[in-house]
Design a protein around this motif. Structure first.
Motif, PDB file in Angstrom:
ATOM      1  N   LEU A  10       9.566   5.449  -0.676  1.00 53.09           N
ATOM      2  CA  LEU A  10       8.048   5.990   0.094  1.00 53.09           C
ATOM      3  C   LEU A  10       7.119   4.888  -0.995  1.00 53.09           C
ATOM      4  CD1 LEU A  10       8.020   9.980   0.087  1.00 53.09           C
ATOM      5  CD2 LEU A  10       8.523   8.116   1.658  1.00 53.09           C
ATOM      6  N   TRP A  11       7.129   4.896  -1.994  1.00 51.33           N
ATOM      7  CA  TRP A  11       7.056   3.557  -2.767  1.00 51.33           C
ATOM      8  C   TRP A  11       6.369   2.550  -2.191  1.00 51.33           C
ATOM      9  CZ3 TRP A  11       8.357  -0.909  -5.756  1.00 51.33           C
ATOM     10  CH2 TRP A  11       7.401  -1.313  -5.920  1.00 51.33           C
ATOM     11  N   LEU A  12       7.551   1.846  -1.856  1.00 50.98           N
ATOM     12  CA  LEU A  12       7.999   0.900  -1.508  1.00 50.98           C
ATOM     13  C   LEU A  12       7.115   0.437   0.330  1.00 50.98           C
ATOM     14  CD1 LEU A  12       9.457  -2.487  -1.746  1.00 50.98           C
ATOM     15  CD2 LEU A  12      11.627  -0.930  -0.332  1.00 50.98           C
ATOM     16  N   GLN A  13       7.529   1.214   0.493  1.00 51.23           N
ATOM     17  CA  GLN A  13       7.572   1.336   2.189  1.00 51.23           C
ATOM     18  C   GLN A  13       5.961   1.187   2.202  1.00 51.23           C
ATOM     19  OE1 GLN A  13       8.247   4.950   4.777  1.00 51.23           O
ATOM     20  NE2 GLN A  13      10.882   4.298   4.226  1.00 51.23           N
ATOM     21  N   SER A  14       5.335   2.229   1.078  1.00 49.75           N
ATOM     22  CA  SER A  14       4.122   1.320   1.184  1.00 49.75           C
ATOM     23  C   SER A  14       3.270   0.019   0.879  1.00 49.75           C
ATOM     24  CB  SER A  14       2.659   2.675   0.470  1.00 49.75           C
ATOM     25  OG  SER A  14       1.415   2.158   0.186  1.00 49.75           O
ATOM     26  N   VAL A  15       3.883  -0.448   0.237  1.00 49.60           N
ATOM     27  CA  VAL A  15       3.516  -1.393  -0.508  1.00 49.60           C
ATOM     28  C   VAL A  15       3.756  -2.563   0.673  1.00 49.60           C
ATOM     29  CG1 VAL A  15       4.498  -3.452  -2.385  1.00 49.60           C
ATOM     30  CG2 VAL A  15       3.812  -1.291  -2.496  1.00 49.60           C
ATOM     31  N   GLN A  16       4.733  -2.503   0.905  1.00 50.07           N
ATOM     32  CA  GLN A  16       5.507  -2.975   2.649  1.00 50.07           C
ATOM     33  C   GLN A  16       4.572  -3.030   3.742  1.00 50.07           C
ATOM     34  OE1 GLN A  16       9.275  -2.147   3.558  1.00 50.07           O
ATOM     35  NE2 GLN A  16       9.808  -3.670   2.086  1.00 50.07           N
ATOM     36  N   GLY A  17       4.187  -2.355   4.029  1.00 52.31           N
ATOM     37  CA  GLY A  17       2.694  -2.123   4.961  1.00 52.31           C
ATOM     38  C   GLY A  17       1.315  -2.574   4.841  1.00 52.31           C
ATOM     39  N   LYS A  18       1.267  -2.331   3.525  1.00 50.90           N
ATOM     40  CA  LYS A  18      -0.180  -3.707   3.201  1.00 50.90           C
ATOM     41  C   LYS A  18      -0.049  -4.735   3.009  1.00 50.90           C
ATOM     42  CE  LYS A  18      -1.656   0.148  -0.162  1.00 50.90           C
ATOM     43  NZ  LYS A  18      -2.009   0.865  -1.374  1.00 50.90           N
ATOM     44  N   LEU A  19       0.946  -5.247   2.911  1.00 49.99           N
ATOM     45  CA  LEU A  19       1.369  -6.496   2.853  1.00 49.99           C
ATOM     46  C   LEU A  19       1.325  -7.172   4.117  1.00 49.99           C
ATOM     47  CD1 LEU A  19       3.614  -7.308   0.104  1.00 49.99           C
ATOM     48  CD2 LEU A  19       1.575  -7.823  -0.354  1.00 49.99           C
ATOM     49  N   TYR A  20       2.088  -6.808   4.694  1.00 48.97           N
ATOM     50  CA  TYR A  20       2.092  -6.633   6.146  1.00 48.97           C
ATOM     51  C   TYR A  20       0.856  -6.397   6.787  1.00 48.97           C
ATOM     52  CZ  TYR A  20       3.714  -6.977  10.828  1.00 48.97           C
ATOM     53  OH  TYR A  20       4.043  -6.906  12.368  1.00 48.97           O
ATOM     54  N   ALA A  21      -0.328  -5.758   7.030  1.00 51.20           N
ATOM     55  CA  ALA A  21      -1.294  -5.717   7.263  1.00 51.20           C
ATOM     56  C   ALA A  21      -2.442  -7.232   6.954  1.00 51.20           C
ATOM     57  CB  ALA A  21      -1.425  -4.749   7.065  1.00 51.20           C
ATOM     58  N   ARG A  22      -1.881  -7.555   5.733  1.00 56.31           N
ATOM     59  CA  ARG A  22      -3.257  -7.937   5.144  1.00 56.31           C
ATOM     60  C   ARG A  22      -1.925  -9.210   5.925  1.00 56.31           C
ATOM     61  NH1 ARG A  22      -6.536  -8.632   0.842  1.00 56.31           N
ATOM     62  NH2 ARG A  22      -7.805 -10.227   0.924  1.00 56.31           N
ATOM     63  N   SER A  23      -0.975  -9.990   6.107  1.00 57.63           N
ATOM     64  CA  SER A  23      -0.671 -11.260   6.556  1.00 57.63           C
ATOM     65  C   SER A  23      -0.730 -11.061   7.553  1.00 57.63           C
ATOM     66  CB  SER A  23       0.937 -11.260   5.791  1.00 57.63           C
ATOM     67  OG  SER A  23       1.212 -12.167   6.264  1.00 57.63           O
ATOM     68  N   ARG A  24      -0.984  -9.951   8.159  1.00 60.98           N
ATOM     69  CA  ARG A  24      -1.182 -10.054  10.099  1.00 60.98           C
ATOM     70  C   ARG A  24      -2.487 -10.708  10.479  1.00 60.98           C
ATOM     71  NH1 ARG A  24      -0.273  -3.948  12.267  1.00 60.98           N
ATOM     72  NH2 ARG A  24      -2.154  -4.583  10.675  1.00 60.98           N
ATOM     73  N   ASP A  25      -3.349  -9.726   9.250  1.00 64.54           N
ATOM     74  CA  ASP A  25      -5.268  -9.444  10.119  1.00 64.54           C
ATOM     75  C   ASP A  25      -5.524 -11.364   9.190  1.00 64.54           C
ATOM     76  OD1 ASP A  25      -4.931  -7.101  11.521  1.00 64.54           O
ATOM     77  OD2 ASP A  25      -5.545  -6.120   9.097  1.00 64.54           O
ATOM     78  N   ASN A  26      -4.585 -11.790   8.643  1.00 61.79           N
ATOM     79  CA  ASN A  26      -5.393 -12.899   7.984  1.00 61.79           C
ATOM     80  C   ASN A  26      -4.764 -14.438   7.603  1.00 61.79           C
ATOM     81  OD1 ASN A  26      -8.054 -12.139   6.768  1.00 61.79           O
ATOM     82  ND2 ASN A  26      -6.731 -10.857   6.603  1.00 61.79           N
ATOM     83  N   PRO A  27      -3.549 -15.183   8.659  1.00 62.96           N
ATOM     84  CA  PRO A  27      -2.498 -15.859   8.736  1.00 62.96           C
ATOM     85  C   PRO A  27      -2.367 -16.329   7.935  1.00 62.96           C
ATOM     86  CG  PRO A  27      -3.447 -15.115  11.170  1.00 62.96           C
ATOM     87  CD  PRO A  27      -4.425 -14.677  10.272  1.00 62.96           C
ATOM     88  N   ASP A  28      -3.733 -17.372   7.278  1.00 60.78           N
ATOM     89  CA  ASP A  28      -3.801 -18.324   6.423  1.00 60.78           C
ATOM     90  C   ASP A  28      -4.362 -17.823   5.098  1.00 60.78           C
ATOM     91  OD1 ASP A  28      -3.737 -19.646   8.697  1.00 60.78           O
ATOM     92  OD2 ASP A  28      -6.067 -19.505   8.976  1.00 60.78           O
ATOM     93  N   TYR A  29      -4.277 -16.266   4.876  1.00 57.24           N
ATOM     94  CA  TYR A  29      -4.192 -16.001   3.730  1.00 57.24           C
ATOM     95  C   TYR A  29      -3.597 -16.325   2.389  1.00 57.24           C
ATOM     96  CZ  TYR A  29      -5.083 -12.431  -0.239  1.00 57.24           C
ATOM     97  OH  TYR A  29      -5.639 -11.675  -1.418  1.00 57.24           O
ATOM     98  N   CYS A  30      -3.406 -16.597   1.378  1.00 60.37           N
ATOM     99  CA  CYS A  30      -2.142 -17.163   0.545  1.00 60.37           C
ATOM    100  C   CYS A  30      -2.186 -16.169  -0.833  1.00 60.37           C
ATOM    101  CB  CYS A  30      -2.448 -18.177  -0.593  1.00 60.37           C
ATOM    102  SG  CYS A  30      -1.900 -19.074  -1.395  1.00 60.37           S
ATOM    103  N   PHE A  31      -0.836 -15.310  -0.582  1.00 59.45           N
ATOM    104  CA  PHE A  31      -1.117 -14.092  -1.439  1.00 59.45           C
ATOM    105  C   PHE A  31      -0.474 -13.926  -2.870  1.00 59.45           C
ATOM    106  CE2 PHE A  31       0.391 -12.334   2.697  1.00 59.45           C
ATOM    107  CZ  PHE A  31      -0.411 -10.922   2.695  1.00 59.45           C
ATOM    108  N   GLU A  32      -1.423 -13.569  -4.039  1.00 55.14           N
ATOM    109  CA  GLU A  32      -0.995 -13.883  -5.305  1.00 55.14           C
ATOM    110  C   GLU A  32      -1.454 -12.515  -6.428  1.00 55.14           C
ATOM    111  OE1 GLU A  32      -4.995 -15.932  -7.090  1.00 55.14           O
ATOM    112  OE2 GLU A  32      -3.962 -17.799  -5.596  1.00 55.14           O
ATOM    113  N   GLU A  33      -0.179 -12.748  -7.983  1.00 57.40           N
ATOM    114  CA  GLU A  33      -0.319 -11.440  -8.235  1.00 57.40           C
ATOM    115  C   GLU A  33       0.887 -10.596  -7.733  1.00 57.40           C
ATOM    116  OE1 GLU A  33      -2.166 -11.778 -11.851  1.00 57.40           O
ATOM    117  OE2 GLU A  33      -3.592 -13.165 -10.749  1.00 57.40           O
ATOM    118  N   LEU A  34       2.020 -11.639  -7.680  1.00 59.70           N
ATOM    119  CA  LEU A  34       2.607 -10.568  -6.429  1.00 59.70           C
ATOM    120  C   LEU A  34       3.790 -10.301  -7.667  1.00 59.70           C
ATOM    121  CD1 LEU A  34       3.859 -12.238  -3.462  1.00 59.70           C
ATOM    122  CD2 LEU A  34       2.203  -9.946  -3.722  1.00 59.70           C
ATOM    123  N   TRP A  35       3.998 -10.808  -8.900  1.00 66.36           N
ATOM    124  CA  TRP A  35       4.926 -11.093 -10.180  1.00 66.36           C
ATOM    125  C   TRP A  35       5.103  -9.536 -10.493  1.00 66.36           C
ATOM    126  CZ3 TRP A  35       8.630 -13.905 -11.107  1.00 66.36           C
ATOM    127  CH2 TRP A  35       9.400 -13.192 -12.140  1.00 66.36           C
TER     128      TRP A  35
END
Length: 607
Positions: A10-35
């Motif tokens: 459930l935690w992984l699905q929540s994280v993946q959903g947030k990452l997908y929504a952010r990437s879909r709504d902002n195609p030029d967004y660069c993700f940081e602090e993923l370590w």
């Protein structure tokens, strides 16, 4: 067996959903602090459980350590040590162990396969679980290779849909297909020659975490150990790594982006009187598909050439359309586009098109794509051009040879039950792959008659042991979220053409009691099953398992509906499409990603 908890998933699905929504709504967004997500204990636990479920868990890397060894020593201590190495910066990927496997259909050619260590196999899926939602939101819908919820069947369905005649036929005028020429493309040694610098440039557009990028480069530069000799890897992604298919798709998306105007135009258009202002790109799939359709129709109406690619990993077909009645001129344009595409791939990715497999052919000629022949022929009844997927003869001959080896004279000492256990996976895999091809039922019925009846290969006649008969299961199993329902594995599926419906269910041996004769025919005591070769549904056996039936009779078998979304992860779709009988479908379930699943026919229909 080590199994991750439900809270971890459930935690992984929540994280993946947030990452997908952010990437879909902002195609030029660069993700940081993923370590922190990669080194999270929950992410590592899920990654190890997936590696353990894989069939490759029994294979060891260069350190000769298997998953079973780690389970016996303790999984939690292993994951704690891996996390400590990642957090402290002491982790360095080990070289992969190279194994050469023969290519299908060509025993003289070999495909290099790299087997990483178990530690590397745990870290790679941990990275992929965070990277995949980010890049998946940016991939184009014409890409089908190594993506969740997409398969060979979807690519072939969309390719067929592109060649279907639209509108009403005008009598007295010949039919004109939507696309007249096709560029059949294949990249020579794609996984072994991808330029690392060009690949990382495309990765850094979306990933700005320096630690994660350095770890990806370390995996790419880990090297290969072949026959006790270390080889440096200056280019390519090793085949066999869990992260390699995703990185290959990131690099090969250059082909899809070249035809963005006709495939997936996401760039925003400024309104009138507002030039110079920043415009947000489109994010609605329906609006993007409508714009692509408008662009293709407008370009063809104004005499410009339209290109529509369909890609599965490094294999692709580019459909070429033009309103110019001169076919040779359109062919020359396709040849020029093939040369330009080859130059772009070589200059930007270091890849070369295979000259033997990259051809420009007319769509009315036979095209080979993903193990199928695509032919456009006149319908026997309506005399209208329709596309067909045909099983190649070499694939049928290869199946014949595999069946003959299982029932060869050298295996005469083996029991029939052991040979059936070897035969069932072959028939099931071949049948599932070609079940939607034209004439598949006729082709497969010949092999089932050869392999399942008393005569197996024409020379060796295998008969069941005394007191047993050969039966075939007809119980239907549907799956939802990888949780199978009760019943035996069966694949009796509908499709557009009734002639391509056939059965690929397994053969089983069951004891048969003495049967009493009734009016000259064998009639069983109670209900529950049908004998092999028996076409009437009332002829049943008392001791046969429920739900086994005749393999070749369509009237005896129930019609099962396929849940095509069974393998789509929960974060990939928002609801499940129902097809056929509503009572046989699983209940739809919502998830976090927010994208509705689209069947192959629906995706193709939008184009």
């Amino acid at each position: 067996m080590y199994i991750a908890t439900e809270e971890d998933h459930l935690w992984l699905q929540s994280v993946q959903g947030k990452l997908y929504a952010r990437s879909r709504d902002n195609p030029d967004y660069c993700f940081e602090e993923l370590w922190g997500l990669v080194t999270d204990p929950r992410d590592l636990r899920i990654a190890f459980s997936r590696v353990q479920r894989n069939r490759g868990a029994r294979t060891a890397g260069i350190d000769r350590i298997t998953v079973r060894t780690i389970v016996s020593q303790g999984v939690e201590s292993f994951l704690v040590a891996v996390r400590h190495e990642l957090r402290s910066g002491l982790f360095h990927p080990s070289p992969v162990r190279r194994v050469l496997i023969p290519k299908a259909g060509n025993l003289k050619a070999f495909r290099p396969l790299g087997i990483p260590t178990v530690k590397d196999r745990v870290i790679q899926p941990a990275m992929k679980q965070v990277l995949e939602p980010i890049f998946e939101a940016g991939f184009y819908p014409v890409s089908y290779g190594f993506r969740p919820g997409r398969s060979v069947r979807g690519a072939l369905a969309q390719l067929k849909d592109l060649l279907i005649l639209r509108g009403t036929r005008r009598w007295g005028k010949p039919d004109r297909l939507p696309y007249q020429w096709a560029i059949e493309g294949d990249i020579k040694g794609c996984f072994d020659h991808i330029d690392h610098h060009a690949l990382m440039e495309r990765v850094r557009r979306r990933i700005g975490d320096g630690k994660r990028n350095r770890l990806i480069v370390a995996f790419l530069k880990s090297g290969v150990l072949s026959e006790s000799q270390f080889l440096r890897s200056d280019s390519g992604t090793p085949q066999g790594g869990i992260l390699s298919p995703l990185l290959a798709n990131v690099a090969l998306s250059l082909i899809d982006e070249r035809y963005e105007r006709h495939v997936w135009p996401r760039a925003g258009l400024p309104a009138s009187g507002k030039r110079g202002r920043p415009v947000q790109p489109l994010t609605d799939p329906k609006a993007i598909a409508q714009r692509a359709c408008t662009n293709r129709a407008g370009d063809e109406r104004h005499g410009r050439t339209v290109f529509m690619p369909i890609r599965y990993a490094d294999d692709f077909i580019i459909q070429v359309a033009s309103a110019d009645p001169d076919c040779e001129k359109t062919r020359a344009t396709a040849e020029q586009e093939k040369s330009n595409l080859g130059a772009v791939l070589e200059s930007q990715l270091g890849l070369t098109l295979s000259p033997e497999k990259t051809l420009v052919t007319a769509v009315t000629s036979t095209m080979r794509f993903l193990g199928h022949y695509l032919r456009v022929r006149a319908h026997p009844t309506y005399r209208r051009l329709v596309p067909r997927l045909v099983i190649p003869m070499d694939r049928s001959n290869r199946l014949r040879r595999r069946i003959a080896l299982i029932f060869d004279r050298s295996t005469i000492t083996e029991t029939l039950e052991n040979r059936l256990q070897l035969l069932n996976p072959v028939l099931r895999g071949w049948g599932n792959f070609y079940r939607h091809a034209w004439g598949a039922k006729r082709v497969f019925a010949a092999w089932t008659t050869m392999s399942g009846g008393p005569s197996c290969d024409g020379s060796v006649r295998s008969t069941p042991p005394p007191g047993c008969e050969i039966w075939r299961s007809s119980t239907v199993t549907t799956a939802h979220d990888n949780v199978p329902c009760t019943g035996a594995t069966a694949t009796r599926l509908p499709c557009r053409s009734p002639r391509s419906v056939f059965d690929a269910t397994p053969w089983v041996l069951i004891p048969v009691p003495p049967m009493r004769e009734h009016r000259g025919r064998a009639r069983c005591v109670s209900k529950g099953a049908r004998r092999f070769g028996e076409g009437h549904p009332e002829t049943r056996s008392a001791h046969a398992p429920a739900g086994v039936g005749c393999p070749l009779s369509r009237k005896c078998l129930p019609l099962a509906h396929l849940n095509r979304n069974a393998r789509i992860p929960s974060w990939r779709c928002a609801s499940l499409a129902r097809r056929g009988d509503q009572t046989q479908q699983p209940r739809p379930r919502l998830c976090e990603w927010g994208r509705a699943p689209r069947m192959a026919s629906k995706v193709a229909a939008s184009y």
